[in-house]
Design an enzyme around this catalytic site. Structure first.
Site, PDB file in Angstrom:
ATOM      1  N   GLU A 195     -25.508   3.946  -3.730  1.00 20.24           N
ATOM      2  CA  GLU A 195     -24.449   4.233  -4.697  1.00 20.24           C
ATOM      3  C   GLU A 195     -24.948   3.964  -6.100  1.00 20.24           C
ATOM      4  O   GLU A 195     -25.559   2.949  -6.368  1.00 20.24           O
ATOM      5  CB  GLU A 195     -23.235   3.350  -4.394  1.00 20.24           C
TER       6      GLU A 195
ATOM      7  N   LYS B  89       0.828  -1.204   0.000  1.00 23.41           N
ATOM      8  CA  LYS B  89       0.000   0.000   0.000  1.00 23.41           C
ATOM      9  C   LYS B  89       0.868   1.262   0.000  1.00 23.41           C
ATOM     10  O   LYS B  89       0.632   2.197  -0.782  1.00 23.41           O
ATOM     11  CB  LYS B  89      -0.894  -0.014   1.244  1.00 23.41           C
TER      12      LYS B  89
ATOM     13  N   TRP C 178     -18.463  -7.205   7.885  1.00 20.01           N
ATOM     14  CA  TRP C 178     -17.124  -6.613   7.800  1.00 20.01           C
ATOM     15  C   TRP C 178     -16.266  -6.954   9.010  1.00 20.01           C
ATOM     16  O   TRP C 178     -15.278  -6.288   9.285  1.00 20.01           O
ATOM     17  CB  TRP C 178     -17.229  -5.102   7.604  1.00 20.01           C
TER      18      TRP C 178
ATOM     19  N   HIS D 150     -14.671   7.335  -4.667  1.00 19.21           N
ATOM     20  CA  HIS D 150     -13.468   6.504  -4.681  1.00 19.21           C
ATOM     21  C   HIS D 150     -12.393   7.083  -5.588  1.00 19.21           C
ATOM     22  O   HIS D 150     -11.269   6.588  -5.617  1.00 19.21           O
ATOM     23  CB  HIS D 150     -13.805   5.080  -5.129  1.00 19.21           C
TER      24      HIS D 150
ATOM     25  N   SER E 116     -18.866  10.658   6.593  1.00 16.92           N
ATOM     26  CA  SER E 116     -17.498  11.010   6.970  1.00 16.92           C
ATOM     27  C   SER E 116     -16.953  12.117   6.084  1.00 16.92           C
ATOM     28  O   SER E 116     -17.329  12.262   4.921  1.00 16.92           O
ATOM     29  CB  SER E 116     -16.598   9.780   6.876  1.00 16.92           C
TER      30      SER E 116
END
Length: 763
Positions: free
Chosen positions: A670, A21, A566, A699, A438
């Site tokens: 979405e 990452k 999750w 995204h 958020s």
């Protein structure tokens, strides 16, 4: 029967400390150039292979490593680049590769959706009108690298043609066979080049074989594999399935391949029943997936060995049996080695990727050793100790669930009645604008959290910092002109982890990272005990935000099914019972928010659809208990309290009835990344509740224009009631920067205002 060997199907890409990452994001930020990126990722890839070697694994996969996503890799390998990215020919530039995944200033990113029923997301290939051609042979490169660098005879991995097409878009229903004809010669070319290089076996992943297979699907599969067998006779194919039991077992085992891998964890019942009824072909290798590749619990080695004994007995003429995980280990963290803070009782019952390889090796050893390997005894003791622990036996929690299930979970009145009361209370404009929850988690926000967690800041200092961020973003939202505000969730690391940290029955790791999508890594909580409410979790910050503005501020919670899906979930009780425990705890939080004057409450369920079983015949049972869990969380509030929920990752057309059954007052979904395709489903299904369709993709760092958003709004309102329609982004804005967030939200509000003006001028 032949011998027992050990194998693996895939390994986590991210590295022990998420080096993968960090390298990719450094490249995106311009901090390193492409050669250094490739050097860093090569080091991670080779280290992964060395680890598998050191564990004594006989069959090691190569080629499943990626620079972003393995499905995207397959599309790029065949030159299937959407036209908007202006690719001409030849090798696909790395920046074009990343633009497909993330978008750029000129073009929107390709759609992203769930990889079957896992928490991993893949980039959806867009086939369109482009003629495919082989641009690079990734499996060949991986095979050569392992051989040259490590003297390893790795097994190349290739996503199967059938599954690749089933995961793709951009072709009509009747064009499937035409695309098989286009791509099959390229698959044959890949395999011929591998055979010429000396590869004896190739793993072809066909997880789509565990979904429903129609007669025409079986015909296509036989065409594909018969052609491969004829055109590339010098290579052996290991046809690998996972995530559930194979559909059409008799037809699948008759395919002209040299080995078949079956999932005996998530597909245990169906695959074992088929093996008992129909046996297994003589001379073929059987891949026996008996170690769970998707959860972090130690496998019960005694039970796994008994299962293997039965498999061996049922397949006496198999050439050999490969003991292996049931799926790629992509879905679990890398190693338990750094988990020094976990309670020993829990840690001893866990197995991450490295430990799962130890389990595979130990099971293989048990067939050749006169004594049971030491790991077996330790394994049994650890599992039994956790099972007997008080945290798994909170009888008052079980009793509360039983009592709750005796009463129907329904709101006091139907939506039509609630809507009138809510409109009177809130007095919102046509097409109210809001966000999903958020706001950007900057380096400064993350640094403040770390200082507090390390004890460098007091709780008072940290609270003051969080309040200052709330102050800033309430003002930004008011300046932009949003109608319904949020506090920004600056105190939250992750939408599931935050709640798990406050609910008894959860545990957390230091380095238990897994890949969610691209470079987005998450640390799923571990649900290891009975879950119950402790104390209010979100009231303080939300109440503070509401004190700063006359506009409504939404309370933000994560729903029970998303928390369940999750997390790494205990397996000793049914999943639905865990969901009900979480739902009861969240109901108390919803009631606490309402008492504090927060009367718009969003209970997010972005993961509801991803938990669908892979076989449609099993859907309804899952949907029924999932809907019930959500309603247990939300049904006790007053009519004037407006319940929102949020869902993402597209493909909701086939569960719209269950979405409606949630009985939320407003559901933002979405849709922008799928370019508005979901909207067409509302032409066939009337949706009578409040709904928001996301008008831009969060995204991607790309800031879409006001005109793009207005186009989506106008398209949606051809089929949806403007009086029930909300405007919002696709998802939360945690991963975005402040500048792009403000710009995109400003365009969004401007688009809403323009549409309102059109309505006024018409009237």
């Amino acid at each position: 029967m032949g011998k027992i060997v050990s194998g693996n199907l895939g390994y986590p890409r991210i590295g022990r400390n998420r080096e993968w990452k960090k390298a990719i994001e450094a490249y995106w930020a311009g901090q390193i150039a492409e050669p250094e990126l490739r050097e860093r990722l090569t080091a991670i890839r080779l280290d992964n292979l060395r680890t598998q070697q050191s564990k004594g694994i006989d069959v090691i996969p190569v080629g499943e490593f990626t620079y972003y996503d393995h499905v995207l890799d397959t599309a790029v390998m065949f030159g299937l680049i959407p036209a908007r990215f202006e690719y001409a020919d030849g090798a696909v530039p790395l920046d074009t590769y990343y633009a497909i995944a993330r978008g750029n200033k000129q073009a929107a990113a390709s759609e992203m959706t769930k990889w079957f029923n896992t928490n991993y997301h893949y980039i959806v290939p867009e086939l369109g009108d482009r003629e495919p051609k082989l641009t690079v042979n990734y499996p060949l490169e991986a095979y050569r690298e392992a051989k040259q660098a490590l003297q390893m005879e790795g097994r190349p991995v290739l996503l199967g043609l059938y599954t690749f097409l089933k995961l793709s878009k951009g072709y009509a229903e009747g064009e499937f066979s035409a695309w098989v004809d286009k791509l099959l010669p390229l698959y044959i070319q890949v395999l011929r080049e591998l055979a010429a290089e000396g590869a004896a076996w190739v793993q072809i992943d066909e997880p789509a074989l565990v979904t429903e297979l129609a007669a025409e699907d079986i015909q296509q599969l036989h065409l594909i594999y018969k052609t491969i067998a004829q055109e590339v006779p010098g290579i052996s194919i290991m046809l690998q399935t996972y995530f559930a039991a194979v559909s059409g077992y008799q037809q699948v085992i008759a395919l002209p391949v040299q080995g078949i891998g079956l999932d005996f964890v998530h597909g245990l019942e169906g695959n074992l029943a088929a093996l008992r009824e129909f046996g297994y072909p003589a001379g073929k290798v059987l891949g026996a997936g008996v170690i769970d590749g998707r959860n972090i619990w130690r496998g019960d080695l005694k039970a796994a060995r008994q299962l293997l004994d039965e498999i061996v007995e049922l397949a006496p003429q198999a050439e050999k049996v490969i003991v292996q995980p049931a799926s790629s280990l992509l879905h679990v963290p890398v190693s338990l080695q750094g988990e020094t803070e976990l309670e020993p009782l829990l840690k001893d019952a866990l197995a991450f990727a490295e430990e799962k390889l130890d389990e595979v090796a130990s099971l293989k050893e048990s067939f050749s050793s006169l004594s049971i390997p030491a790991l077996f005894a330790e394994n049994e003791q650890s599992i039994q100790a956790l099972s007997a622990a008080p945290v798994r036996n909170r009888h008052h929690v079980r009793s509360s669930v039983e009592q709750a299930l005796q009463q129907p979970a329904v709101r006091k009145n139907e939506f039509t009645t609630r809507r009138v009361k809510q409109e009177q209370k809130w007095q919102l404009p046509l097409l109210p604008t809001t966000t999903i929850g958020s706001f950007p988690q900057t380096k400064e926000v993350r640094s403040a959290r770390q200082k507090w967690r390390k004890g460098e800041w007091t709780t008072e200092q940290y609270d003051q910092y969080i309040q200052s961020e709330i102050d800033k973003w309430i003002q930004i939202q008011e300046d932009i002109g949003l109608d319904v505000l949020v506090h920004g969730e600056f105190e939250r690391t992750d939408m599931v982890e935050f709640f798990g940290e406050k609910l008894p029955g959860f545990a957390f790791t230091r380095g238990g990272w897994v890949q969610s999508y691209g470079t987005r890594c998450v640390k799923p909580p571990i649900i290891y005990g009975d879950v119950e409410f402790g104390q209010p979790m979100t009231v303080k910050e939300t109440q503070y935000a509401q004190s700063l503005t006359p506009k409504p501020v939404k309370g933000m919670l994560t729903g029970p099914i998303t928390i369940l899906n999750w997390s790494f979930v205990r397996t000793d009780i049914p999943r639905k019972h865990v969901a009900y425990q979480i739902a009861l705890a969240l109901r108390k939080e919803v009631e606490a928010l309402e008492r504090a004057g927060i009367e718009m409450i969003q209970v997010d369920e972005p993961a509801l659809r991803e938990g669908l079983p892979l076989k449609r015949e099993d859907w309804q049972e899952y949907l029924d208990w999932s809907v019930n869990a959500f309603r247990i969380s939300t049904s006790s509030v007053q009519d004037t309290t407006q319940i929102h929920t949020h869902m993402c990752y597209c493909e909701f057309q086939d569960i719209i009835d269950s979405i409606q059954a949630l009985d939320a007052d407003v559901i933002p979904i979405e849709t922008s990344r799928s370019h508005g395709e979901l909207i067409s489903s509302f032409e066939e299904h009337t949706y009578p509740l409040g709904i928001g369709l996301g008008v831009y993709d969060i995204h991607s760092p790309r800031v879409p224009s006001k005109e793009e958003m207005l186009s989506l709004i106008e398209r949606a309102l051809e089929v949806l009631d403007p009086q029930l329609f909300w405007i919002n982004p696709d998802c939360g804005l945690k991963t975005r920067g402040q500048e792009e967030t403000v710009a995109a939200l400003s365009h969004m509000v401007s688009a809403a205002e323009t549409y309102r003006e059109k309505v006024i001028s018409r009237s």
